[in-house]
Design a protein around this motif. Sequence first.
Motif, PDB file in Angstrom:
ATOM      1  N   ARG A   1      68.811 112.313 129.028  1.00 49.57           N
ATOM      2  CA  ARG A   1      68.065 113.110 128.417  1.00 49.57           C
ATOM      3  C   ARG A   1      68.578 114.462 128.039  1.00 49.57           C
ATOM      4  O   ARG A   1      68.371 114.971 127.159  1.00 49.57           O
ATOM      5  CB  ARG A   1      66.748 113.445 129.117  1.00 49.57           C
ATOM      6  N   GLY A   2      69.282 114.975 128.662  1.00 49.61           N
ATOM      7  CA  GLY A   2      69.953 116.260 128.874  1.00 49.61           C
ATOM      8  C   GLY A   2      70.965 116.360 127.684  1.00 49.61           C
ATOM      9  O   GLY A   2      71.231 117.178 127.116  1.00 49.61           O
ATOM     10  N   MET A   3      71.685 115.159 127.295  1.00 53.74           N
ATOM     11  CA  MET A   3      72.728 114.915 126.552  1.00 53.74           C
ATOM     12  C   MET A   3      72.189 115.215 124.988  1.00 53.74           C
ATOM     13  O   MET A   3      72.777 115.790 124.261  1.00 53.74           O
ATOM     14  CB  MET A   3      73.315 113.576 126.544  1.00 53.74           C
ATOM     15  N   GLY A   4      70.950 114.865 124.914  1.00 50.53           N
ATOM     16  CA  GLY A   4      70.299 114.992 123.767  1.00 50.53           C
ATOM     17  C   GLY A   4      70.032 116.320 123.361  1.00 50.53           C
ATOM     18  O   GLY A   4      70.428 117.092 122.430  1.00 50.53           O
ATOM     19  N   ALA A   5      69.677 117.234 124.297  1.00 51.01           N
ATOM     20  CA  ALA A   5      69.448 118.722 124.160  1.00 51.01           C
ATOM     21  C   ALA A   5      71.063 119.361 123.836  1.00 51.01           C
ATOM     22  O   ALA A   5      71.136 120.428 123.207  1.00 51.01           O
ATOM     23  CB  ALA A   5      68.699 119.308 125.348  1.00 51.01           C
ATOM     24  N   TYR A   6      72.016 118.961 124.580  1.00 48.61           N
ATOM     25  CA  TYR A   6      73.275 119.307 124.790  1.00 48.61           C
ATOM     26  C   TYR A   6      73.794 119.161 123.171  1.00 48.61           C
ATOM     27  O   TYR A   6      74.462 119.946 122.750  1.00 48.61           O
ATOM     28  CB  TYR A   6      74.079 118.811 125.817  1.00 48.61           C
ATOM     29  N   GLN A   7      73.652 118.252 122.769  1.00 45.76           N
ATOM     30  CA  GLN A   7      74.176 117.750 121.483  1.00 45.76           C
ATOM     31  C   GLN A   7      73.835 118.798 120.496  1.00 45.76           C
ATOM     32  O   GLN A   7      74.273 119.199 119.480  1.00 45.76           O
ATOM     33  CB  GLN A   7      73.830 116.432 120.962  1.00 45.76           C
ATOM     34  N   ARG A   8      72.309 118.955 120.385  1.00 45.95           N
ATOM     35  CA  ARG A   8      71.658 120.083 119.445  1.00 45.95           C
ATOM     36  C   ARG A   8      72.334 121.546 119.918  1.00 45.95           C
ATOM     37  O   ARG A   8      72.552 122.243 118.908  1.00 45.95           O
ATOM     38  CB  ARG A   8      70.205 120.025 119.775  1.00 45.95           C
ATOM     39  N   ILE A   9      72.514 121.941 120.963  1.00 48.93           N
ATOM     40  CA  ILE A   9      73.037 123.024 121.379  1.00 48.93           C
ATOM     41  C   ILE A   9      74.593 123.222 120.741  1.00 48.93           C
ATOM     42  O   ILE A   9      74.970 124.275 120.271  1.00 48.93           O
ATOM     43  CB  ILE A   9      73.033 123.538 122.889  1.00 48.93           C
ATOM     44  N   GLU A  10      75.409 122.227 121.042  1.00 45.10           N
ATOM     45  CA  GLU A  10      76.650 122.024 120.263  1.00 45.10           C
ATOM     46  C   GLU A  10      76.783 122.071 118.960  1.00 45.10           C
ATOM     47  O   GLU A  10      77.708 122.853 118.566  1.00 45.10           O
ATOM     48  CB  GLU A  10      77.496 120.606 121.008  1.00 45.10           C
ATOM     49  N   GLN A  11      75.914 121.501 118.489  1.00 46.37           N
ATOM     50  CA  GLN A  11      75.729 121.643 116.750  1.00 46.37           C
ATOM     51  C   GLN A  11      75.769 123.204 116.445  1.00 46.37           C
ATOM     52  O   GLN A  11      76.192 123.674 115.417  1.00 46.37           O
ATOM     53  CB  GLN A  11      74.761 120.679 116.319  1.00 46.37           C
ATOM     54  N   ALA A  12      74.665 123.747 117.299  1.00 48.77           N
ATOM     55  CA  ALA A  12      74.540 125.282 116.755  1.00 48.77           C
ATOM     56  C   ALA A  12      75.782 126.063 117.122  1.00 48.77           C
ATOM     57  O   ALA A  12      75.934 126.966 116.312  1.00 48.77           O
ATOM     58  CB  ALA A  12      73.292 125.770 117.547  1.00 48.77           C
ATOM     59  N   LEU A  13      76.500 125.935 118.254  1.00 44.55           N
ATOM     60  CA  LEU A  13      77.667 126.678 118.618  1.00 44.55           C
ATOM     61  C   LEU A  13      78.609 126.440 117.479  1.00 44.55           C
ATOM     62  O   LEU A  13      79.595 127.013 117.590  1.00 44.55           O
ATOM     63  CB  LEU A  13      78.038 126.398 119.983  1.00 44.55           C
TER      64      LEU A  13
END
Length: 618
Positions: free
Chosen positions: A317-329
Amino acid sequence: MTDTVVDQTQSAAEGDRSTRAAIATMYRLTTGHRASLTLATVLTLVGSALGLAQPLAAKQVVDASGRGQVLWPLLLLLAGLFVTEAATGAVGRFVLERMGEGIVRGLRHSLVGRLLRLEMREYDRLRSGDLISRVTTDTTLLREVVSQALVDLLTGALVAAGAIVLMAWIDPLLLLLIAATVATAAAIVASLLKGIRAASERMQTSVGAIAADLERALGALPMVRVHRTEDREAGRIGECVESAYSAGVRTAKLASVMSPAVELAVQGSFLIVLVIGGLRVNGHANSLGDLVAFLLYASYLVLPLSSVFRAVGLIQRGMGAYQRIEQALSLPAEPSQETPTVRARTREPARQTVSYEKPALALRDIGFGYDPSRPVLRGLSFTAPHRCQTALVGLSGAGKSTIFALISRFYEPDSGTLLFDGLPATELSRAACRGRIAVVDQNTHVVHGTLWDNITYAAPDATEAEVRRAVELAQLEGVVRRLPGGLSGMLGERGSRLSAGERQRVALARALLARPSILLLDEPTSHLDTLNETALTTVMKDVARECALLVIAHRLSTVQHADRIIVLDEGRAVACGRHEELLTSSPTYRELAAGQMLRPAATPPSPVTTARHPHSPL
């Protein structure tokens, strides 16, 4: 460029969905916090080891009781193990939670710093509400992963391994039967993990869309109310709510299948231990103490195994949030550091007295388009001298606001050169360029806070005398008297306690207080009445004695007193001069000026005038 980066990130995510890769990604997030992670892991393992020792102590108590031996030393040992385990586990959990908060703090700092410095083209493409949700919702979910899942996964696996070794030592046959039951549950859980992650990603995206659409509606609430579109906006947001709901339900559905599988494995293990173990005790294959110890280890195995299954699901589940954060960064941002050449050239104006021989601003053959295939400016050239009021006029779409965006370095020209005091903008940092200018935008920005906060936004160290002077120049004395608290009075969200004209004058006072060398005014009289417009015209003359004044104007009264007027047409400067000169030399300017000269201030435009001049002049 951005689309390529995002596509690469998404492709990597699609090809990197294994649990091992997800765990490795979450582990990389702990960089800089490895000491805390190690300490928490050690403390958790120590506590778990103390827990593993308790069944052996209980076995000794049962066997000693059967032999009629003294029990109180063993009971004290058992109590000591229990208390020490609880204390060690509490300290370890605190270290973990603090580590998680530290990781999220770092991510939020990075995201905020990145989002505030994105290239302006990214804000044109992305939605601010969705970006905000990545700083809030996504990082919150990620905190739970890094503060619990990683250590739970490691310690749970180690503790389970320890328990299994001890159970194998006590009764290998019972262990094999339990292992078969647990393996079945593990296979079911593994088949559900991919679906849980996909549903979680969709839910996080939908939550971001909710924030974006809600921010859109609240940002234009007066328009929404006047046009009675509350239901339409609620419906738009409701679609995102439904999408988040369906994704959440799917996640819950998969989790609801996973949980019973684990529970059945646990209950089945207990039944096997009780039935088979009881038969083996009756057959004298094992002692009653062995059965008690094995049963305690079986029960003790439940928590680490459950934590392992839960941690794996949480990491997915956390990987979904992490991918969105990585895209923003990974989105392109304005450069935060300059090259040595740029730094050297940037310092030059600070050491020298500004020379008025070169114009404060010059555009040479500038070409630019938000979409390169549709240019807005085509070979535009003009200058704005020091201590001079320069006006930009032209029909809507002629490129006036785009010029301001380029001067502010929000965008870079596709061709040509932009110069400040004779220095090419490319040899100056963006901060150095922006330090020379102040802008009063047509869409005036008032931040939540006091009148003083808004006026001193660009000059927080200004004295009260300087602020009073800016208030007087911007004709804000009436606002100061009216607001409860005067300069300390709150303006409300986005300046809701002020009229449009008052917000514009606040922006003007903010710009004047900064004492720029170039002041950009975008239609400064658009929200002013006749009396205040006359007063502002006088202020503009005073300001023009101190700096270069560049004005976008649509009113003839604003233009006719300018020192020089640049007439724009389809992204080009087609004429330059004073009002009287252009009336005789420029047909374009003459047509624009005629539109207002034929239009009395107190009466609506006639059908003939409207037909002849369909666009808003000047």
